[in-house]
Design a protein around this motif. Structure first.
Motif, PDB file in Angstrom:
ATOM      1  N   ILE A  68     -19.770  -8.453  33.928  1.00  0.00           N
ATOM      2  CA  ILE A  68     -19.727  -7.085  34.445  1.00  0.00           C
ATOM      3  C   ILE A  68     -18.940  -7.104  35.748  1.00  0.00           C
ATOM      4  O   ILE A  68     -19.283  -7.830  36.674  1.00  0.00           O
ATOM      5  N   ARG A  69     -17.916  -6.283  35.834  1.00  0.00           N
ATOM      6  CA  ARG A  69     -17.117  -6.188  37.059  1.00  0.00           C
ATOM      7  C   ARG A  69     -17.612  -5.065  37.967  1.00  0.00           C
ATOM      8  O   ARG A  69     -17.625  -5.198  39.187  1.00  0.00           O
ATOM      9  N   ASN A  70     -17.986  -3.948  37.349  1.00  0.00           N
ATOM     10  CA  ASN A  70     -18.475  -2.787  38.104  1.00  0.00           C
ATOM     11  C   ASN A  70     -19.907  -2.524  37.669  1.00  0.00           C
ATOM     12  O   ASN A  70     -20.158  -2.004  36.578  1.00  0.00           O
ATOM     13  N   HIS A  71     -20.832  -2.882  38.541  1.00  0.00           N
ATOM     14  CA  HIS A  71     -22.245  -2.914  38.187  1.00  0.00           C
ATOM     15  C   HIS A  71     -22.872  -1.522  38.221  1.00  0.00           C
ATOM     16  O   HIS A  71     -22.661  -0.760  39.159  1.00  0.00           O
ATOM     17  N   SER A  72     -23.637  -1.200  37.175  1.00  0.00           N
ATOM     18  CA  SER A  72     -24.393   0.052  37.105  1.00  0.00           C
ATOM     19  C   SER A  72     -25.460  -0.126  36.036  1.00  0.00           C
ATOM     20  O   SER A  72     -25.342  -1.013  35.178  1.00  0.00           O
ATOM     21  N   PRO A  73     -26.516   0.698  36.063  1.00  0.00           N
ATOM     22  CA  PRO A  73     -27.523   0.600  34.999  1.00  0.00           C
ATOM     23  C   PRO A  73     -26.924   0.770  33.614  1.00  0.00           C
ATOM     24  O   PRO A  73     -27.321   0.085  32.663  1.00  0.00           O
ATOM     25  N   ALA A  74     -25.963   1.680  33.476  1.00  0.00           N
ATOM     26  CA  ALA A  74     -25.339   1.898  32.175  1.00  0.00           C
ATOM     27  C   ALA A  74     -24.554   0.663  31.727  1.00  0.00           C
ATOM     28  O   ALA A  74     -24.595   0.269  30.557  1.00  0.00           O
ATOM     29  N   PHE A  92     -20.619  -9.101  12.002  1.00  0.00           N
ATOM     30  CA  PHE A  92     -19.166  -9.040  12.004  1.00  0.00           C
ATOM     31  C   PHE A  92     -18.512 -10.421  12.020  1.00  0.00           C
ATOM     32  O   PHE A  92     -17.342 -10.561  12.373  1.00  0.00           O
ATOM     33  N   GLY A  93     -19.245 -11.442  11.611  1.00  0.00           N
ATOM     34  CA  GLY A  93     -18.640 -12.742  11.344  1.00  0.00           C
ATOM     35  C   GLY A  93     -18.597 -13.729  12.479  1.00  0.00           C
ATOM     36  O   GLY A  93     -18.046 -14.823  12.321  1.00  0.00           O
ATOM     37  N   PHE A  94     -19.185 -13.399  13.634  1.00  0.00           N
ATOM     38  CA  PHE A  94     -19.240 -14.366  14.728  1.00  0.00           C
ATOM     39  C   PHE A  94     -20.438 -15.295  14.531  1.00  0.00           C
ATOM     40  O   PHE A  94     -21.377 -14.981  13.796  1.00  0.00           O
ATOM     41  N   VAL A  95     -20.411 -16.438  15.195  1.00  0.00           N
ATOM     42  CA  VAL A  95     -21.520 -17.381  15.167  1.00  0.00           C
ATOM     43  C   VAL A  95     -22.171 -17.377  16.537  1.00  0.00           C
ATOM     44  O   VAL A  95     -21.484 -17.467  17.567  1.00  0.00           O
ATOM     45  N   VAL A  96     -23.495 -17.236  16.568  1.00  0.00           N
ATOM     46  CA  VAL A  96     -24.236 -17.218  17.831  1.00  0.00           C
ATOM     47  C   VAL A  96     -25.169 -18.423  17.866  1.00  0.00           C
ATOM     48  O   VAL A  96     -26.210 -18.429  17.204  1.00  0.00           O
ATOM     49  N   PRO A  97     -24.821 -19.481  18.601  1.00  0.00           N
ATOM     50  CA  PRO A  97     -25.693 -20.659  18.698  1.00  0.00           C
ATOM     51  C   PRO A  97     -27.055 -20.307  19.293  1.00  0.00           C
ATOM     52  O   PRO A  97     -27.206 -19.303  19.990  1.00  0.00           O
ATOM     53  N   ASP A  98     -28.025 -21.168  19.026  1.00  0.00           N
ATOM     54  CA  ASP A  98     -29.403 -20.917  19.480  1.00  0.00           C
ATOM     55  C   ASP A  98     -29.514 -20.815  21.000  1.00  0.00           C
ATOM     56  O   ASP A  98     -30.378 -20.104  21.507  1.00  0.00           O
ATOM     57  N   ASP A  99     -28.645 -21.538  21.730  1.00  0.00           N
ATOM     58  CA  ASP A  99     -28.764 -21.524  23.191  1.00  0.00           C
ATOM     59  C   ASP A  99     -27.902 -20.450  23.854  1.00  0.00           C
ATOM     60  O   ASP A  99     -27.724 -20.434  25.071  1.00  0.00           O
ATOM     61  N   TYR A 100     -27.341 -19.528  23.062  1.00  0.00           N
ATOM     62  CA  TYR A 100     -26.561 -18.414  23.610  1.00  0.00           C
ATOM     63  C   TYR A 100     -27.430 -17.165  23.683  1.00  0.00           C
ATOM     64  O   TYR A 100     -28.341 -17.016  22.872  1.00  0.00           O
ATOM     65  N   PRO A 101     -27.182 -16.247  24.616  1.00  0.00           N
ATOM     66  CA  PRO A 101     -26.141 -16.307  25.643  1.00  0.00           C
ATOM     67  C   PRO A 101     -26.431 -17.372  26.691  1.00  0.00           C
ATOM     68  O   PRO A 101     -27.581 -17.602  27.056  1.00  0.00           O
ATOM     69  N   ARG A 102     -25.369 -17.991  27.181  1.00  0.00           N
ATOM     70  CA  ARG A 102     -25.467 -19.063  28.161  1.00  0.00           C
ATOM     71  C   ARG A 102     -24.712 -18.618  29.409  1.00  0.00           C
ATOM     72  O   ARG A 102     -23.534 -18.272  29.338  1.00  0.00           O
ATOM     73  N   PHE A 103     -25.393 -18.632  30.540  1.00  0.00           N
ATOM     74  CA  PHE A 103     -24.818 -18.070  31.768  1.00  0.00           C
ATOM     75  C   PHE A 103     -24.242 -19.151  32.675  1.00  0.00           C
ATOM     76  O   PHE A 103     -24.810 -20.232  32.823  1.00  0.00           O
ATOM     77  N   THR A 104     -23.133 -18.823  33.286  1.00  0.00           N
ATOM     78  CA  THR A 104     -22.494 -19.666  34.288  1.00  0.00           C
ATOM     79  C   THR A 104     -22.361 -18.849  35.574  1.00  0.00           C
ATOM     80  O   THR A 104     -21.910 -17.698  35.526  1.00  0.00           O
ATOM     81  N   GLY A 105     -22.762 -19.422  36.692  1.00  0.00           N
ATOM     82  CA  GLY A 105     -22.677 -18.713  37.955  1.00  0.00           C
ATOM     83  C   GLY A 105     -23.946 -17.951  38.279  1.00  0.00           C
ATOM     84  O   GLY A 105     -24.983 -18.119  37.646  1.00  0.00           O
ATOM     85  N   ASN A 106     -23.855 -17.086  39.255  1.00  0.00           N
ATOM     86  CA  ASN A 106     -25.012 -16.380  39.799  1.00  0.00           C
ATOM     87  C   ASN A 106     -25.149 -15.007  39.138  1.00  0.00           C
ATOM     88  O   ASN A 106     -24.853 -13.974  39.746  1.00  0.00           O
ATOM     89  N   ALA A 107     -25.645 -14.988  37.906  1.00  0.00           N
ATOM     90  CA  ALA A 107     -25.803 -13.732  37.186  1.00  0.00           C
ATOM     91  C   ALA A 107     -27.006 -12.952  37.723  1.00  0.00           C
ATOM     92  O   ALA A 107     -28.031 -13.544  38.061  1.00  0.00           O
ATOM     93  N   PRO A 108     -26.921 -11.616  37.781  1.00  0.00           N
ATOM     94  CA  PRO A 108     -28.046 -10.803  38.275  1.00  0.00           C
ATOM     95  C   PRO A 108     -29.272 -10.942  37.380  1.00  0.00           C
ATOM     96  O   PRO A 108     -29.154 -11.153  36.166  1.00  0.00           O
ATOM     97  N   ASP A 109     -30.450 -10.821  37.970  1.00  0.00           N
ATOM     98  CA  ASP A 109     -31.695 -10.967  37.230  1.00  0.00           C
ATOM     99  C   ASP A 109     -31.800  -9.952  36.091  1.00  0.00           C
ATOM    100  O   ASP A 109     -32.314 -10.281  35.022  1.00  0.00           O
TER     101      ASP A 109
END
Length: 306
Positions: free
Chosen positions: A262-268, A285-302
């Motif tokens: 998210i570049r511009n943070h808002s509730p929406a 739609f044909g993507f693969v989602v591993p068991d450990d995803y979503p996986r965050f890098t950096g200081n993501a908001p709570d």
């Protein structure tokens, strides 16, 4: 359609309807700004995500979502140049986040694989189907089959196609360098238009992401894990292939992994982002989602990680 180790899949075209929610649900009412007007969240995204976002994500949230899709390298360039300022950015290669304008955090949310999608109604497509997983490159070297790809300077699928061909040269032990011999400049198309070239008769086949073939119901040939950029255990092998972008940035082969922030943070924006990275539509739609995803890098908001 016989062939050595041939693994071909056929998928029905997906319906453009709302899909079941997974993870964080969208708001029960349409979100509004302080002036009472409905809120619009803008997304700048990889071309390979476009159909899933338009027909999977958009119906599953109550917020209005404005989606613009380009090749991921072009997405990164537009943002770096200050030409675009989306609320959410979502790309097909997390390596593109490694730039002077690197975000404080991002989430890896899906993976993919490289396949050979083909039109079974053309002579070239039939030749590929007969050649199968172990010999698909042979009819391509004969020059009788037109195979589309995307521009490596604009999006990761383009340079991943070159990585796959380089890895295939070593994997199959060919005397010919497939990365040099197979690609044709006149067969480069925008990522959002690549598979549609089947319908116009412009190409017999395309080097594509698996999801692109699945969501449009086209036949495709699965490639060996050693070259399809989907298997974590082969990451070191994948990284042997490289490509230099016009900016001078050198990208290496690796596991395909989609990332968003998210570049511009808002509730929406949080509402849309949460569904984007956890929604069941990704599998549909044909993507693969591993068991450990979503996986965050950096200081993501709570509010994003919880």
């Amino acid at each position: 359609m016989a062939g050595d180790g041939l693994r071909i899949r056929r998928r029905s075209v997906l319906s453009a309807t709302a899909v079941a929610l997974s993870g964080v649900a969208g708001c029960s009412d349409t979100l509004h700004g302080t002036d009472g007007q409905s809120v619009t969240v803008s997304m700048l995204a990889a071309g390979s995500l476009n159909n899933a976002l338009e027909n999977g994500l958009r119906p599953s949230v109550d917020t209005t979502v404005q989606i613009e899709a380009h090749g991921s390298a072009e997405v990164a360039r537009l943002i770096a140049a200050g030409q675009k300022d989306p609320d959410i950015v979502s790309i097909a290669d997390i390596a593109l986040f490694d730039s002077p304008r690197q975000p404080d955090w991002f989430a890896e949310f899906a993976t993919n694989s490289i396949v050979i999608a083909y039109n079974p109604n053309t002579d070239g497509g039939k030749q590929l189907a007969d050649a199968g997983t172990e010999n698909w490159y042979r009819p391509l070297l004969n020059g009788d089959i037109t195979i589309g790809r995307t521009d490596p300077d604009l999006d990761p699928l383009g340079y991943r196609a070159l990585f796959m061909l380089e890895l295939a040269t070593a994997h199959y032990g060919t005397d010919t360098n497939l990365r040099d011999a197979i690609p044709q400049t006149e067969q480069i198309y925008p990522e959002t238009q690549l598979i549609s070239q089947f319908e116009t008769g412009s190409v017999d086949a395309a080097i594509a992401y698996r999801n692109m073939a699945v969501e449009r119901g086209y036949d495709y040939i699965d490639l060996p894990a050693e070259i399809d950029l989907s298997e974590p255990s082969y990451t070191d092998t994948y990284e042997s292939a490289t490509y230099e972008l016009p900016s001078g940035t050198v990208v290496s082969g690796g596991l395909i992994s989609y990332g968003a922030t998210i570049r511009n943070h808002s509730p929406a924006a949080v509402d849309v982002f949460s569904e984007h990275i956890t929604g069941e539509y990704l599998n549909e739609f044909g993507f693969v989602v591993p068991d450990d995803y979503p996986r965050f890098t950096g200081n993501a908001p709570d509010e994003v990680t919880n």
